[in-house]
Design a protein around this motif. Structure first.
Motif, PDB file in Angstrom:
ATOM      1  N   ARG A  52     -35.473 -10.123  36.152  1.00 32.21           N
ATOM      2  CA  ARG A  52     -34.094  -9.770  35.815  1.00 32.21           C
ATOM      3  C   ARG A  52     -33.869  -8.271  35.802  1.00 32.21           C
ATOM      4  O   ARG A  52     -32.800  -7.793  36.191  1.00 32.21           O
ATOM      5  CB  ARG A  52     -33.739 -10.361  34.438  1.00 32.21           C
ATOM      6  N   GLN A  53     -34.815  -7.508  35.273  1.00 27.30           N
ATOM      7  CA  GLN A  53     -34.671  -6.044  35.195  1.00 27.30           C
ATOM      8  C   GLN A  53     -35.937  -5.365  35.739  1.00 27.30           C
ATOM      9  O   GLN A  53     -36.629  -4.665  35.009  1.00 27.30           O
ATOM     10  CB  GLN A  53     -34.438  -5.619  33.742  1.00 27.30           C
ATOM     11  N   PRO A  54     -36.225  -5.550  37.029  1.00 25.91           N
ATOM     12  CA  PRO A  54     -37.515  -5.069  37.539  1.00 25.91           C
ATOM     13  C   PRO A  54     -37.700  -3.551  37.394  1.00 25.91           C
ATOM     14  O   PRO A  54     -38.747  -3.098  36.909  1.00 25.91           O
ATOM     15  CB  PRO A  54     -37.494  -5.488  39.013  1.00 25.91           C
ATOM     16  N   LEU A  55     -36.692  -2.779  37.761  1.00 24.10           N
ATOM     17  CA  LEU A  55     -36.868  -1.323  37.718  1.00 24.10           C
ATOM     18  C   LEU A  55     -36.987  -0.835  36.277  1.00 24.10           C
ATOM     19  O   LEU A  55     -37.816   0.032  35.968  1.00 24.10           O
ATOM     20  CB  LEU A  55     -35.708  -0.623  38.426  1.00 24.10           C
ATOM     21  N   LEU A  56     -36.180  -1.428  35.386  1.00 28.89           N
ATOM     22  CA  LEU A  56     -36.262  -1.056  33.979  1.00 28.89           C
ATOM     23  C   LEU A  56     -37.652  -1.387  33.429  1.00 28.89           C
ATOM     24  O   LEU A  56     -38.246  -0.603  32.683  1.00 28.89           O
ATOM     25  CB  LEU A  56     -35.180  -1.781  33.173  1.00 28.89           C
ATOM     26  N   SER A  57     -38.191  -2.539  33.839  1.00 34.23           N
ATOM     27  CA  SER A  57     -39.506  -2.939  33.346  1.00 34.23           C
ATOM     28  C   SER A  57     -40.576  -1.939  33.764  1.00 34.23           C
ATOM     29  O   SER A  57     -41.402  -1.517  32.950  1.00 34.23           O
ATOM     30  CB  SER A  57     -39.869  -4.328  33.879  1.00 34.23           C
ATOM     31  N   VAL A  58     -40.558  -1.569  35.055  1.00 34.88           N
ATOM     32  CA  VAL A  58     -41.532  -0.575  35.524  1.00 34.88           C
ATOM     33  C   VAL A  58     -41.329   0.740  34.771  1.00 34.88           C
ATOM     34  O   VAL A  58     -42.286   1.380  34.325  1.00 34.88           O
ATOM     35  CB  VAL A  58     -41.397  -0.357  37.048  1.00 34.88           C
ATOM     36  N   SER A  59     -40.042   1.122  34.575  1.00 31.13           N
ATOM     37  CA  SER A  59     -39.760   2.387  33.898  1.00 31.13           C
ATOM     38  C   SER A  59     -40.282   2.388  32.460  1.00 31.13           C
ATOM     39  O   SER A  59     -40.786   3.407  31.982  1.00 31.13           O
ATOM     40  CB  SER A  59     -38.260   2.657  33.878  1.00 31.13           C
ATOM     41  N   ILE A  60     -40.160   1.240  31.790  1.00 32.94           N
ATOM     42  CA  ILE A  60     -40.652   1.163  30.404  1.00 32.94           C
ATOM     43  C   ILE A  60     -42.160   1.402  30.366  1.00 32.94           C
ATOM     44  O   ILE A  60     -42.672   2.149  29.535  1.00 32.94           O
ATOM     45  CB  ILE A  60     -40.314  -0.218  29.787  1.00 32.94           C
ATOM     46  N   ILE A  61     -42.864   0.780  31.319  1.00 35.87           N
ATOM     47  CA  ILE A  61     -44.321   0.955  31.356  1.00 35.87           C
ATOM     48  C   ILE A  61     -44.669   2.423  31.590  1.00 35.87           C
ATOM     49  O   ILE A  61     -45.522   3.001  30.908  1.00 35.87           O
ATOM     50  CB  ILE A  61     -44.936   0.078  32.465  1.00 35.87           C
ATOM     51  N   VAL A  62     -43.999   3.051  32.556  1.00 33.51           N
ATOM     52  CA  VAL A  62     -44.306   4.449  32.870  1.00 33.51           C
ATOM     53  C   VAL A  62     -43.933   5.355  31.692  1.00 33.51           C
ATOM     54  O   VAL A  62     -44.651   6.301  31.364  1.00 33.51           O
ATOM     55  CB  VAL A  62     -43.576   4.894  34.150  1.00 33.51           C
ATOM     56  N   ALA A  63     -42.812   5.039  31.027  1.00 32.22           N
ATOM     57  CA  ALA A  63     -42.412   5.837  29.863  1.00 32.22           C
ATOM     58  C   ALA A  63     -43.476   5.741  28.775  1.00 32.22           C
ATOM     59  O   ALA A  63     -43.804   6.736  28.123  1.00 32.22           O
ATOM     60  CB  ALA A  63     -41.063   5.361  29.333  1.00 32.22           C
TER      61      ALA A  63
END
Lengths: 297, 276
Positions: free
Chosen positions: A159-170
């Motif tokens: 549902r929120q693929p880019l947000l998910s990756v961004s959370i991990i990187v953050a």
């Protein structure tokens, strides 16, 4: 033997110095100039690894194809969105954590150990742990925690693929920001703080007029260093989404990888590589000016 | 009295700081706990901490797999080799810039820093093709070379910062005693900056250990380090989260421990000494 270094001594020192610089400068020049020149050259070629006989000069065709390709515009947008999200999250969170640790009285060194730990975790490991142990919709911990307060299971990567990756990187870069801010806070002049407190400054106005200006330089440096590394985020995407679904999480680095090593289109990949270098240098130039200003003042 | 009020005022901040720190470290702590659970307990929700058959089987299973040893060995050789090579190149350069500076030194330092602005992905195609043509794909040498140059600017900046802090009086005293340049470097300078060399080594080793872009793109089996080993778990082969957790812990443990010891150097190294 002369006890002091005369003119000849200094000259000798300088020529020795030049000699000592040769290996490093040579290595960096070779590393930068040769592959970069080849990338630029290949970007003007029609060159597919599976069809190498057909290789020929293609003019600007690769660049035209690149800019006409919606996937490329999407990749640039994804790259920027990821960087912006991670910068905002790590700077805001980093300042908060640094202030808290600075104010804490018990076990500060253990606090630092806990906070810094994610930075030393391999990107692939942190991506897999988040994806499977936390964000997995059926048996991930976040889904269960959400369920406790009545939220339906959320399929993060669908549902929120880019947000998910961004959370991990953050999460990976939060420690770096927090530690830089903490280091800067510790060099804060205690007398200045006490004087402001005696003058009856509130916590908020102290933060606004004393702490934040004191942190300005570290914020600039955090932005610069994180941007350098975030432009090339690769492993987190590689092990979680593979750039998808569709191209939802394909950043420029990942796009070049797919063009070059999955589709064997060397020309297109090289053109994208050249554009990536140009973007990085524009950003670096802007930040270098900002940092230069903050370093001089 | 004053101390007591400041303590009671600090108590909430201390508590919140601890909560925040635990939250930040939580994914790691959770993976650590999971790595000791049997698979069935690992996917159990609500998560169980009582009545679990704590086990070392996951670690045994990962270690029984030959791939882990091969990758771990590659990680040690690649990260160690790249770091050593970077130090050998960086030390003379840092010395020259600290002790024989010219008008161009500042510009040179900034230029070296600017090479970090070059995204590795811009070099992927030629580096891949060169390695292919030289039969260097899937060799440790290729990855070592890339990581060595990639970390070189950071190594130079860190060593330069340490050398600049050596008091000029010590160097001058050695020269007054008639020490030759080589003696000056080996007998006077090196012992003084040994801690600096050690921390430079550790930070660069950590960065090299975790590097994924080149190791994923230039290796396949023979030279694959732990970053590639871990990436292998992303293929959906069923749910074995406890084993994944154990493999993760085994891959990050060495640099995690190193990292705890060189936090300060991390800040100095990655901000190029601009934040003290």
């Amino acid at each position: 033997m002369s006890p002091t270094i005369g003119k000849t001594g200094a000259a000798r020192l300088n020529s020795v110095g030049r000699l000592m610089l040769v290996p490093s400068v040579g290595a960096l020049l070779t590393w930068m100039v040769i592959p970069l020149a080849i990338t630029i050259w290949l970007s003007f070629q029609d060159y597919r690894l599976l069809d190498a006989d057909q290789r020929h000069f293609a003019g600007l065709a690769n660049y035209r194809g690149l800019f006409a390709d919606p996937a490329f515009a999407g990749a640039i947008l994804n790259t920027l969105l990821l960087i912006l999200f991670v910068l905002a999250a790590t700077i805001f969170g980093g300042i908060l954590i640094a202030l808290l640790v600075e104010a804490a009285r018990i076990g500060r060194s253990l606090l630092r150990v806990l906070i810094i730990s994610p930075f030393f975790v391999m990107p692939g490991v942190s991506a897999l742990l988040w994806k499977n142990l936390l964000m997995q919709p059926i048996s991930g911990l976040l889904g269960w925690l959400g369920g406790l307060i009545g939220l339906a299971p959320f399929d993060w990567f669908a549902r929120q693929p880019l947000l998910s990756v961004s959370i991990i990187v953050a999460w990976e870069w939060l420690p770096f920001a927090a530690l830089v801010f903490l280091t800067a806070l510790q060099s804060f002049d205690a007398e200045q703080k006490e004087a402001a407190q005696l003058d009856g400054a509130s916590g908020l106005s102290m933060f606004r007029y004393l702490t934040l200006p004191h942190l300005a330089r570290s914020i600039t440096i955090v932005i610069m260093m994180e941007t350098i590394f975030l432009l090339s985020i690769f492993a987190e995407i590689f092990v979680t989404t593979g750039g998808g679904p569709g191209t939802a999480t394909t950043n420029v680095a990942y796009l070049i990888y797919t063009r070059a090593l999955l589709q064997y289109d060397v020309g297109a990949a090289s053109a994208a590589g050249v554009v990536a270098v140009v973007i990085a240098n524009v950003i670096a130039f802007l930040f270098a000016r900002a940092v230069g200003r903050s370093l001089d003042s | 009295m004053a101390r007591r009020t400041s303590l009671s005022r600090a108590a909430p901040a201390t508590l919140i700081a601890w909560l925040a720190a635990l939250l930040v470290a939580f994914p790691l702590l959770w993976a650590l706990v999971t790595s000791f659970k049997p698979e069935l307990d690992a996917i159990q929700l609500p998560p169980r901490l009582r009545g679990v058959d704590w086990t070392l089987d996951n670690y045994r299973e990962v270690l029984a797999d030959g791939a882990y040893y091969r990758c771990a060995l590659n990680s040690v050789l690649i990260a160690g080799g790249a770091t050593l090579a970077a130090l050998m190149l960086a030390l003379p350069a840092a010395w020259a810039m600290a002790f024989a500076p010219t008008r161009r030194t500042r510009g040179l330092l900034l230029w070296m820093l600017s090479t970090k602005m070059l995204p590795p992905v811009g070099l992927l195609v030629p580096v891949y093709l060169i390695c292919r043509d030289l039969n260097l794909l899937d060799t440790r040498a290729a990855v070592i070379a890339m990581l060595c140059v990639g970390n070189l600017p950071i190594a130079i900046w860190m060593l330069y910062a340490h050398l600049r802090e050596v008091p000029a009086a010590i160097v001058e005293a050695a020269r007054m005693d008639g020490a030759r340049l080589l003696d000056e470097i080996v007998q006077v300078l090196l012992p003084l900056i040994l801690p600096g060399i050690a921390s430079t080594f550790l930070l660069n080793f950590t960065l090299a250990w975790n590097e994924s872009f080149w190791s994923l793109n230039l290796t396949s089996t023979q030279a694959a380090p732990l970053t590639a080993f871990i990436a292998g778990f992303s293929a959906p082969q069923g749910l074995f989260w406890a084993k994944l957790s154990a493999a993760s812990m085994l891959s990050i443990a060495p640099v995690l421990v190193i990292g705890w010891f060189c936090q300060r150097q991390l800040v100095q190294g990655l901000t190029f000494g601009a934040v003290k």
